[in-house]
Motif scaffolding. Structure first.
Motif, PDB file in Angstrom:
ATOM      1  N   LYS A   1       2.006  -3.084  -0.198  1.00  0.00           N
ATOM      2  CA  LYS A   1       1.691  -2.129  -1.260  1.00  0.00           C
ATOM      3  C   LYS A   1       0.233  -1.740  -1.107  1.00  0.00           C
ATOM      4  O   LYS A   1      -0.605  -2.569  -0.741  1.00  0.00           O
ATOM      5  N   GLY A   2      -0.069  -0.472  -1.398  1.00  0.00           N
ATOM      6  CA  GLY A   2      -1.459  -0.080  -1.249  1.00  0.00           C
ATOM      7  C   GLY A   2      -1.816   1.221  -1.938  1.00  0.00           C
ATOM      8  O   GLY A   2      -0.954   2.052  -2.223  1.00  0.00           O
ATOM      9  N   ILE A   3      -3.103   1.360  -2.231  1.00  0.00           N
ATOM     10  CA  ILE A   3      -3.701   2.608  -2.686  1.00  0.00           C
ATOM     11  C   ILE A   3      -4.676   3.025  -1.598  1.00  0.00           C
ATOM     12  O   ILE A   3      -5.621   2.286  -1.292  1.00  0.00           O
ATOM     13  N   LEU A   4      -4.463   4.195  -0.991  1.00  0.00           N
ATOM     14  CA  LEU A   4      -5.239   4.600   0.174  1.00  0.00           C
ATOM     15  C   LEU A   4      -6.211   5.720  -0.157  1.00  0.00           C
ATOM     16  O   LEU A   4      -5.864   6.697  -0.837  1.00  0.00           O
ATOM     17  N   ASN A   5      -7.426   5.573   0.343  1.00  0.00           N
ATOM     18  CA  ASN A   5      -8.427   6.627   0.320  1.00  0.00           C
ATOM     19  C   ASN A   5      -8.484   7.225   1.715  1.00  0.00           C
ATOM     20  O   ASN A   5      -9.052   6.626   2.632  1.00  0.00           O
ATOM     21  N   LEU A   6      -7.838   8.378   1.895  1.00  0.00           N
ATOM     22  CA  LEU A   6      -7.747   9.005   3.203  1.00  0.00           C
ATOM     23  C   LEU A   6      -8.798  10.103   3.344  1.00  0.00           C
ATOM     24  O   LEU A   6      -9.056  10.871   2.404  1.00  0.00           O
ATOM     25  N   ALA A   7      -9.367  10.196   4.509  1.00  0.00           N
ATOM     26  CA  ALA A   7     -10.390  11.205   4.771  1.00  0.00           C
ATOM     27  C   ALA A   7      -9.809  12.604   4.595  1.00  0.00           C
ATOM     28  O   ALA A   7      -8.732  12.911   5.107  1.00  0.00           O
ATOM     29  N   GLY A   8     -10.517  13.448   3.825  1.00  0.00           N
ATOM     30  CA  GLY A   8     -10.097  14.827   3.639  1.00  0.00           C
ATOM     31  C   GLY A   8      -8.988  15.028   2.632  1.00  0.00           C
ATOM     32  O   GLY A   8      -8.486  16.140   2.466  1.00  0.00           O
ATOM     33  N   VAL A   9      -8.574  13.958   1.919  1.00  0.00           N
ATOM     34  CA  VAL A   9      -7.495  14.048   0.935  1.00  0.00           C
ATOM     35  C   VAL A   9      -8.082  13.769  -0.451  1.00  0.00           C
ATOM     36  O   VAL A   9      -8.753  12.756  -0.657  1.00  0.00           O
ATOM     37  N   ASP A  10      -7.841  14.670  -1.396  1.00  0.00           N
ATOM     38  CA  ASP A  10      -8.445  14.570  -2.726  1.00  0.00           C
ATOM     39  C   ASP A  10      -7.714  13.592  -3.646  1.00  0.00           C
ATOM     40  O   ASP A  10      -8.258  13.198  -4.672  1.00  0.00           O
ATOM     41  N   ASN A  11      -6.487  13.230  -3.299  1.00  0.00           N
ATOM     42  CA  ASN A  11      -5.690  12.348  -4.152  1.00  0.00           C
ATOM     43  C   ASN A  11      -5.567  10.954  -3.553  1.00  0.00           C
ATOM     44  O   ASN A  11      -5.654  10.780  -2.332  1.00  0.00           O
ATOM     45  N   ARG A  12      -5.375   9.981  -4.417  1.00  0.00           N
ATOM     46  CA  ARG A  12      -4.958   8.669  -3.943  1.00  0.00           C
ATOM     47  C   ARG A  12      -3.591   8.815  -3.277  1.00  0.00           C
ATOM     48  O   ARG A  12      -2.753   9.594  -3.737  1.00  0.00           O
ATOM     49  N   ILE A  13      -3.352   8.042  -2.248  1.00  0.00           N
ATOM     50  CA  ILE A  13      -2.033   7.983  -1.627  1.00  0.00           C
ATOM     51  C   ILE A  13      -1.473   6.583  -1.878  1.00  0.00           C
ATOM     52  O   ILE A  13      -2.102   5.580  -1.544  1.00  0.00           O
ATOM     53  N   VAL A  14      -0.297   6.540  -2.505  1.00  0.00           N
ATOM     54  CA  VAL A  14       0.334   5.271  -2.851  1.00  0.00           C
ATOM     55  C   VAL A  14       1.272   4.868  -1.710  1.00  0.00           C
ATOM     56  O   VAL A  14       2.171   5.636  -1.340  1.00  0.00           O
ATOM     57  N   LEU A  15       1.055   3.704  -1.164  1.00  0.00           N
ATOM     58  CA  LEU A  15       1.820   3.211  -0.019  1.00  0.00           C
ATOM     59  C   LEU A  15       2.729   2.072  -0.440  1.00  0.00           C
ATOM     60  O   LEU A  15       2.308   1.161  -1.159  1.00  0.00           O
ATOM     61  N   GLN A  16       3.972   2.117   0.012  1.00  0.00           N
ATOM     62  CA  GLN A  16       4.892   0.994  -0.154  1.00  0.00           C
ATOM     63  C   GLN A  16       5.720   0.861   1.105  1.00  0.00           C
ATOM     64  O   GLN A  16       6.099   1.857   1.725  1.00  0.00           O
ATOM     65  N   SER A  17       6.009  -0.373   1.474  1.00  0.00           N
ATOM     66  CA  SER A  17       6.938  -0.591   2.579  1.00  0.00           C
ATOM     67  C   SER A  17       7.721  -1.861   2.335  1.00  0.00           C
ATOM     68  O   SER A  17       7.218  -2.802   1.707  1.00  0.00           O
ATOM     69  N   VAL A  18       8.960  -1.862   2.814  1.00  0.00           N
ATOM     70  CA  VAL A  18       9.801  -3.051   2.834  1.00  0.00           C
ATOM     71  C   VAL A  18      10.342  -3.171   4.251  1.00  0.00           C
ATOM     72  O   VAL A  18      10.989  -2.242   4.746  1.00  0.00           O
ATOM     73  N   HIS A  19      10.036  -4.279   4.890  1.00  0.00           N
ATOM     74  CA  HIS A  19      10.375  -4.443   6.305  1.00  0.00           C
ATOM     75  C   HIS A  19       9.774  -3.287   7.104  1.00  0.00           C
ATOM     76  O   HIS A  19       8.586  -3.058   7.044  1.00  0.00           O
ATOM     77  N   THR A  20      10.581  -2.498   7.802  1.00  0.00           N
ATOM     78  CA  THR A  20      10.020  -1.433   8.645  1.00  0.00           C
ATOM     79  C   THR A  20       9.996  -0.073   7.967  1.00  0.00           C
ATOM     80  O   THR A  20       9.532   0.899   8.558  1.00  0.00           O
ATOM     81  N   GLN A  21      10.499  -0.002   6.752  1.00  0.00           N
ATOM     82  CA  GLN A  21      10.597   1.295   6.069  1.00  0.00           C
ATOM     83  C   GLN A  21       9.347   1.551   5.228  1.00  0.00           C
ATOM     84  O   GLN A  21       8.912   0.692   4.472  1.00  0.00           O
TER      85      GLN A  21
END
Length: 322
Positions: free
Chosen positions: A262-282
Protein backbone atom coordinates in the motif's frame (compact mmCIF):
# COMPACT_ATOMS: atom_id res chain seq x y z
CA UNK A 1 -24.55 3.14 -10.77
CA UNK A 2 -22.52 2.66 -7.57
CA UNK A 3 -20.21 -0.31 -7.26
CA UNK A 4 -21.20 -3.36 -5.22
CA UNK A 5 -18.97 -3.84 -2.15
CA UNK A 6 -17.28 -7.21 -1.69
CA UNK A 7 -16.29 -8.68 1.67
CA UNK A 8 -14.00 -11.71 1.69
CA UNK A 9 -14.27 -14.05 4.69
CA UNK A 10 -11.21 -16.20 5.26
CA UNK A 11 -9.69 -18.30 8.01
CA UNK A 12 -8.29 -21.77 8.53
CA UNK A 13 -10.40 -24.92 8.64
CA UNK A 14 -12.92 -24.91 11.48
CA UNK A 15 -12.35 -21.28 12.48
CA UNK A 16 -16.04 -20.33 12.19
CA UNK A 17 -16.40 -18.73 8.74
CA UNK A 18 -19.91 -19.99 7.95
CA UNK A 19 -21.09 -19.01 11.43
CA UNK A 20 -19.78 -15.49 10.80
CA UNK A 21 -21.58 -15.43 7.46
CA UNK A 22 -24.85 -16.30 9.21
CA UNK A 23 -24.15 -13.61 11.82
CA UNK A 24 -23.66 -10.97 9.10
CA UNK A 25 -26.95 -11.92 7.47
CA UNK A 26 -28.65 -11.58 10.85
CA UNK A 27 -27.24 -8.19 11.89
CA UNK A 28 -27.58 -6.58 8.45
CA UNK A 29 -31.26 -7.26 7.65
CA UNK A 30 -31.44 -4.39 5.15
CA UNK A 31 -28.63 -5.79 3.00
CA UNK A 32 -29.46 -7.79 -0.10
CA UNK A 33 -26.65 -10.31 -0.09
CA UNK A 34 -25.29 -12.52 -2.81
CA UNK A 35 -22.99 -15.20 -1.44
CA UNK A 36 -20.23 -17.17 -3.10
CA UNK A 37 -19.36 -20.35 -1.20
CA UNK A 38 -16.33 -22.50 -1.83
CA UNK A 39 -15.58 -25.86 -0.26
CA UNK A 40 -12.62 -28.07 -1.05
CA UNK A 41 -14.12 -31.41 -1.96
CA UNK A 42 -16.42 -33.16 -4.37
CA UNK A 43 -19.61 -31.99 -2.70
CA UNK A 44 -20.32 -28.55 -1.30
CA UNK A 45 -22.47 -28.71 1.82
CA UNK A 46 -21.68 -25.24 3.19
CA UNK A 47 -24.67 -23.72 1.40
CA UNK A 48 -26.94 -25.96 3.46
CA UNK A 49 -25.51 -24.33 6.59
CA UNK A 50 -26.30 -20.77 5.52
CA UNK A 51 -29.44 -19.50 7.19
CA UNK A 52 -32.07 -16.82 6.47
CA UNK A 53 -31.25 -16.37 2.81
CA UNK A 54 -32.81 -17.72 -0.37
CA UNK A 55 -31.02 -20.50 -2.24
CA UNK A 56 -30.90 -18.46 -5.43
CA UNK A 57 -28.69 -15.94 -3.60
CA UNK A 58 -26.00 -18.56 -2.92
CA UNK A 59 -23.49 -19.54 -5.59
CA UNK A 60 -21.46 -22.68 -5.00
CA UNK A 61 -17.93 -23.26 -6.21
CA UNK A 62 -17.08 -26.89 -5.57
CA UNK A 63 -14.25 -29.35 -6.05
CA UNK A 64 -11.43 -26.89 -5.98
CA UNK A 65 -9.52 -24.30 -4.03
CA UNK A 66 -10.63 -20.78 -4.88
CA UNK A 67 -7.01 -19.62 -4.87
CA UNK A 68 -5.83 -22.15 -7.46
CA UNK A 69 -7.87 -23.53 -10.35
CA UNK A 70 -11.03 -21.70 -9.41
CA UNK A 71 -10.27 -18.15 -10.59
CA UNK A 72 -11.88 -18.76 -13.97
CA UNK A 73 -14.99 -20.19 -12.33
CA UNK A 74 -15.10 -17.23 -9.95
CA UNK A 75 -14.84 -14.88 -12.93
CA UNK A 76 -17.72 -16.64 -14.69
CA UNK A 77 -19.94 -16.44 -11.60
CA UNK A 78 -19.22 -12.72 -11.25
CA UNK A 79 -19.84 -12.18 -14.95
CA UNK A 80 -23.18 -13.99 -14.68
CA UNK A 81 -24.09 -11.85 -11.68
CA UNK A 82 -23.33 -8.70 -13.65
CA UNK A 83 -25.30 -9.77 -16.70
CA UNK A 84 -28.28 -11.17 -14.81
CA UNK A 85 -31.12 -9.22 -13.22
CA UNK A 86 -30.13 -10.57 -9.83
CA UNK A 87 -30.92 -8.00 -7.13
CA UNK A 88 -28.21 -7.60 -4.48
CA UNK A 89 -26.17 -4.79 -2.97
CA UNK A 90 -23.37 -6.63 -1.15
CA UNK A 91 -21.32 -9.67 -2.15
CA UNK A 92 -19.90 -12.03 0.49
CA UNK A 93 -17.22 -14.54 -0.52
CA UNK A 94 -16.44 -17.34 1.94
CA UNK A 95 -13.21 -19.07 0.99
CA UNK A 96 -12.25 -22.60 1.81
CA UNK A 97 -10.03 -22.94 4.87
CA UNK A 98 -6.98 -23.79 2.76
CA UNK A 99 -7.27 -20.80 0.41
CA UNK A 100 -4.91 -17.86 0.04
CA UNK A 101 -7.34 -14.89 -0.24
CA UNK A 102 -4.70 -12.81 -2.01
CA UNK A 103 -5.55 -14.39 -5.35
CA UNK A 104 -9.21 -13.49 -4.91
CA UNK A 105 -8.33 -9.90 -4.08
CA UNK A 106 -6.08 -9.77 -7.13
CA UNK A 107 -9.04 -10.64 -9.37
CA UNK A 108 -10.97 -7.62 -8.12
CA UNK A 109 -7.97 -5.35 -8.52
CA UNK A 110 -6.77 -6.38 -11.96
CA UNK A 111 -9.81 -7.30 -14.04
CA UNK A 112 -11.43 -4.23 -15.70
CA UNK A 113 -14.89 -5.82 -16.00
CA UNK A 114 -14.96 -6.87 -12.36
CA UNK A 115 -13.49 -3.62 -10.98
CA UNK A 116 -16.07 -1.54 -12.86
CA UNK A 117 -18.92 -3.32 -11.08
CA UNK A 118 -17.44 -4.46 -7.77
CA UNK A 119 -15.46 -2.67 -5.05
CA UNK A 120 -13.38 -4.46 -2.43
CA UNK A 121 -14.71 -3.71 1.03
CA UNK A 122 -12.39 -5.67 3.33
CA UNK A 123 -10.91 -9.04 4.22
CA UNK A 124 -12.13 -10.58 7.48
CA UNK A 125 -9.98 -13.39 8.89
CA UNK A 126 -11.24 -15.66 11.67
CA UNK A 127 -8.64 -17.10 13.98
CA UNK A 128 -9.48 -20.12 16.14
CA UNK A 129 -8.32 -19.26 19.68
CA UNK A 130 -8.33 -22.94 20.62
CA UNK A 131 -6.07 -24.20 17.83
CA UNK A 132 -4.35 -21.19 16.25
CA UNK A 133 -1.04 -21.46 18.10
CA UNK A 134 -0.50 -25.02 16.91
CA UNK A 135 -1.62 -24.17 13.37
CA UNK A 136 0.81 -21.26 13.12
CA UNK A 137 3.72 -23.66 13.23
CA UNK A 138 2.55 -26.09 10.54
CA UNK A 139 0.07 -24.24 8.29
CA UNK A 140 1.70 -21.57 6.13
CA UNK A 141 -1.64 -20.69 4.54
CA UNK A 142 -2.98 -19.50 7.90
CA UNK A 143 -0.11 -17.03 8.15
CA UNK A 144 -0.98 -15.67 4.69
CA UNK A 145 -4.64 -15.34 5.61
CA UNK A 146 -3.71 -13.29 8.65
CA UNK A 147 -1.14 -11.16 6.81
CA UNK A 148 -3.57 -9.80 4.19
CA UNK A 149 -6.58 -9.27 6.50
CA UNK A 150 -7.99 -5.87 7.42
CA UNK A 151 -10.04 -7.24 10.32
CA UNK A 152 -9.04 -10.26 12.44
CA UNK A 153 -11.60 -11.95 14.67
CA UNK A 154 -10.22 -14.10 17.49
CA UNK A 155 -13.01 -16.66 17.69
CA UNK A 156 -13.95 -19.24 20.36
CA UNK A 157 -12.69 -17.03 23.17
CA UNK A 158 -15.20 -18.72 25.46
CA UNK A 159 -13.18 -21.94 25.24
CA UNK A 160 -9.79 -20.63 26.40
CA UNK A 161 -8.36 -18.63 29.28
CA UNK A 162 -7.71 -14.91 29.01
CA UNK A 163 -3.95 -15.52 29.11
CA UNK A 164 -4.19 -17.60 25.91
CA UNK A 165 -6.19 -14.85 24.20
CA UNK A 166 -3.63 -12.21 25.16
CA UNK A 167 -0.74 -14.35 23.93
CA UNK A 168 -2.56 -15.06 20.66
CA UNK A 169 -3.28 -11.37 20.15
CA UNK A 170 0.45 -10.63 20.50
CA UNK A 171 1.29 -13.29 17.91
CA UNK A 172 -1.28 -11.84 15.53
CA UNK A 173 0.16 -8.37 16.02
CA UNK A 174 3.56 -9.71 14.99
CA UNK A 175 2.09 -11.02 11.75
CA UNK A 176 -0.21 -8.10 10.98
CA UNK A 177 0.33 -4.90 12.92
CA UNK A 178 -2.21 -2.91 10.90
CA UNK A 179 -5.44 -4.93 11.08
CA UNK A 180 -8.09 -4.32 13.71
CA UNK A 181 -8.33 -7.30 16.08
CA UNK A 182 -11.58 -8.16 17.88
CA UNK A 183 -12.48 -10.98 20.27
CA UNK A 184 -15.63 -13.03 19.75
CA UNK A 185 -17.40 -16.23 20.67
CA UNK A 186 -19.52 -18.22 18.22
CA UNK A 187 -18.30 -15.86 15.45
CA UNK A 188 -20.24 -12.95 16.97
CA UNK A 189 -18.08 -9.94 17.87
CA UNK A 190 -19.69 -7.14 19.84
CA UNK A 191 -18.88 -4.63 17.11
CA UNK A 192 -21.54 -4.08 14.45
CA UNK A 193 -19.09 -2.35 12.11
CA UNK A 194 -18.08 -5.43 10.15
CA UNK A 195 -19.20 -4.36 6.68
CA UNK A 196 -18.78 -1.17 4.66
CA UNK A 197 -15.29 -0.66 6.07
CA UNK A 198 -13.82 0.02 2.59
CA UNK A 199 -10.23 -0.68 3.51
CA UNK A 200 -9.35 -0.48 -0.17
CA UNK A 201 -10.86 2.99 -0.65
CA UNK A 202 -8.27 5.63 -1.60
CA UNK A 203 -9.07 7.92 1.34
CA UNK A 204 -8.86 5.02 3.80
CA UNK A 205 -5.54 3.91 2.35
CA UNK A 206 -4.23 7.40 3.03
CA UNK A 207 -5.35 7.19 6.67
CA UNK A 208 -3.82 3.71 6.87
CA UNK A 209 -0.46 5.02 5.69
CA UNK A 210 -0.55 7.86 8.23
CA UNK A 211 -1.37 5.32 10.95
CA UNK A 212 1.67 3.28 10.02
CA UNK A 213 3.90 6.24 10.75
CA UNK A 214 2.48 6.50 14.26
CA UNK A 215 2.65 2.79 15.02
CA UNK A 216 5.57 1.48 17.01
CA UNK A 217 8.23 -0.76 15.48
CA UNK A 218 6.59 -0.83 12.04
CA UNK A 219 9.77 0.03 10.20
CA UNK A 220 10.93 -3.56 10.42
CA UNK A 221 8.35 -5.80 12.04
CA UNK A 222 9.46 -9.42 12.14
CA UNK A 223 8.24 -12.68 13.64
CA UNK A 224 9.29 -16.29 13.84
CA UNK A 225 7.48 -17.11 10.59
CA UNK A 226 9.45 -14.53 8.63
CA UNK A 227 6.46 -12.29 7.94
CA UNK A 228 7.53 -8.67 8.06
CA UNK A 229 6.25 -5.20 7.33
CA UNK A 230 8.37 -2.22 6.36
CA UNK A 231 7.58 1.40 5.64
CA UNK A 232 9.58 3.43 3.11
CA UNK A 233 9.30 7.19 2.83
CA UNK A 234 10.92 9.82 0.63
CA UNK A 235 10.50 13.57 0.28
CA UNK A 236 12.01 13.53 -3.22
CA UNK A 237 9.53 12.85 -6.07
CA UNK A 238 9.63 9.44 -7.71
CA UNK A 239 9.88 8.86 -11.43
CA UNK A 240 6.57 7.48 -12.69
CA UNK A 241 8.03 5.20 -15.37
CA UNK A 242 10.82 3.89 -13.15
CA UNK A 243 8.61 2.95 -10.22
CA UNK A 244 6.07 1.28 -12.51
CA UNK A 245 8.73 -0.91 -14.09
CA UNK A 246 10.43 -1.69 -10.79
CA UNK A 247 7.23 -2.57 -8.96
CA UNK A 248 6.08 -4.88 -11.74
CA UNK A 249 9.43 -6.72 -11.75
CA UNK A 250 9.65 -6.76 -7.94
CA UNK A 251 6.24 -8.39 -7.56
CA UNK A 252 6.80 -10.87 -10.38
CA UNK A 253 10.10 -12.08 -8.93
CA UNK A 254 8.72 -12.20 -5.36
CA UNK A 255 5.14 -13.29 -5.96
CA UNK A 256 5.35 -16.06 -3.34
CA UNK A 257 6.71 -13.81 -0.59
CA UNK A 258 5.23 -10.33 -1.10
CA UNK A 259 1.63 -10.41 0.10
CA UNK A 260 0.52 -6.80 -0.01
CA UNK A 261 1.72 -3.28 -0.86
CA UNK A 262 0.00 0.00 0.00
CA UNK A 263 1.31 3.45 -0.72
CA UNK A 264 0.82 7.16 -1.29
CA UNK A 265 3.12 8.29 -4.11
CA UNK A 266 4.55 11.70 -4.88
CA UNK A 267 5.34 11.43 -8.59
CA UNK A 268 7.37 13.99 -10.49
CA UNK A 269 5.18 16.26 -12.63
CA UNK A 270 1.91 14.97 -11.10
CA UNK A 271 -0.23 17.37 -9.05
CA UNK A 272 -2.22 14.66 -7.24
CA UNK A 273 -1.30 11.98 -4.78
CA UNK A 274 -1.30 8.56 -6.43
CA UNK A 275 -2.74 5.78 -4.27
CA UNK A 276 -1.00 2.43 -4.81
CA UNK A 277 -2.29 -1.00 -3.87
CA UNK A 278 -1.14 -4.45 -4.85
CA UNK A 279 -1.94 -8.02 -3.90
CA UNK A 280 0.59 -10.57 -5.09
CA UNK A 281 1.44 -9.52 -8.67
CA UNK A 282 -1.64 -7.41 -9.34
CA UNK A 283 -1.25 -3.62 -9.10
CA UNK A 284 -3.89 -0.93 -8.83
CA UNK A 285 -3.32 2.83 -8.83
CA UNK A 286 -5.93 5.54 -8.34
CA UNK A 287 -5.72 9.31 -8.34
CA UNK A 288 -5.97 10.78 -4.85
CA UNK A 289 -6.21 14.31 -3.47
CA UNK A 290 -4.31 17.24 -4.97
CA UNK A 291 -1.17 18.20 -3.10
CA UNK A 292 -1.67 21.58 -1.42
CA UNK A 293 0.58 24.39 -2.61
CA UNK A 294 2.39 24.78 0.73
CA UNK A 295 2.25 21.10 1.65
CA UNK A 296 5.39 19.02 1.98
CA UNK A 297 5.06 16.19 -0.54
CA UNK A 298 6.20 12.77 0.58
CA UNK A 299 5.92 9.24 -0.77
CA UNK A 300 5.07 6.53 1.75
CA UNK A 301 5.04 2.83 0.84
CA UNK A 302 4.19 -0.08 3.15
CA UNK A 303 5.25 -3.58 2.11
CA UNK A 304 4.01 -6.72 3.89
CA UNK A 305 5.60 -10.05 3.08
CA UNK A 306 7.98 -12.79 4.09
CA UNK A 307 11.71 -12.42 4.66
CA UNK A 308 11.91 -8.85 3.38
CA UNK A 309 15.40 -7.64 2.50
CA UNK A 310 14.89 -4.11 3.77
CA UNK A 311 18.28 -2.68 2.74
CA UNK A 312 17.97 -3.92 -0.86
CA UNK A 313 14.38 -2.72 -1.20
CA UNK A 314 15.27 0.72 0.18
CA UNK A 315 18.24 1.00 -2.19
CA UNK A 316 16.05 0.08 -5.15
CA UNK A 317 13.39 2.60 -4.19
CA UNK A 318 16.01 5.31 -3.69
CA UNK A 319 17.16 4.70 -7.26
CA UNK A 320 13.62 5.49 -8.51
CA UNK A 321 13.78 9.16 -7.56
CA UNK A 322 13.33 11.63 -10.39
Amino acid sequence: MSKIPVTVITGFLGSGKTSLLNHLIEIYPDKKFAIIENEFGEENIDSELVENIENQDIFELSNGCICCNLNQELYLVLQNLIESKHSFNHLLIETTGIADPGSILASFISDPLISRKFELDSVICLCDALNASANFEKEEILNKQIAVADLILINKTDLVEQKCISELREKLRLQNNFAEILNCAHSKPESKNLLDRFSYDASNVYQYILGVENAKNTSNHNNSHGIQSMCYSSHKPLDQLKIGMWLDAFLQFNQDTIYRVKGILNLAGVDNRIVLQSVHTQIQTTVGKVWNKNEERESKIVIIGKNLNRSVIEKNLNDLKA
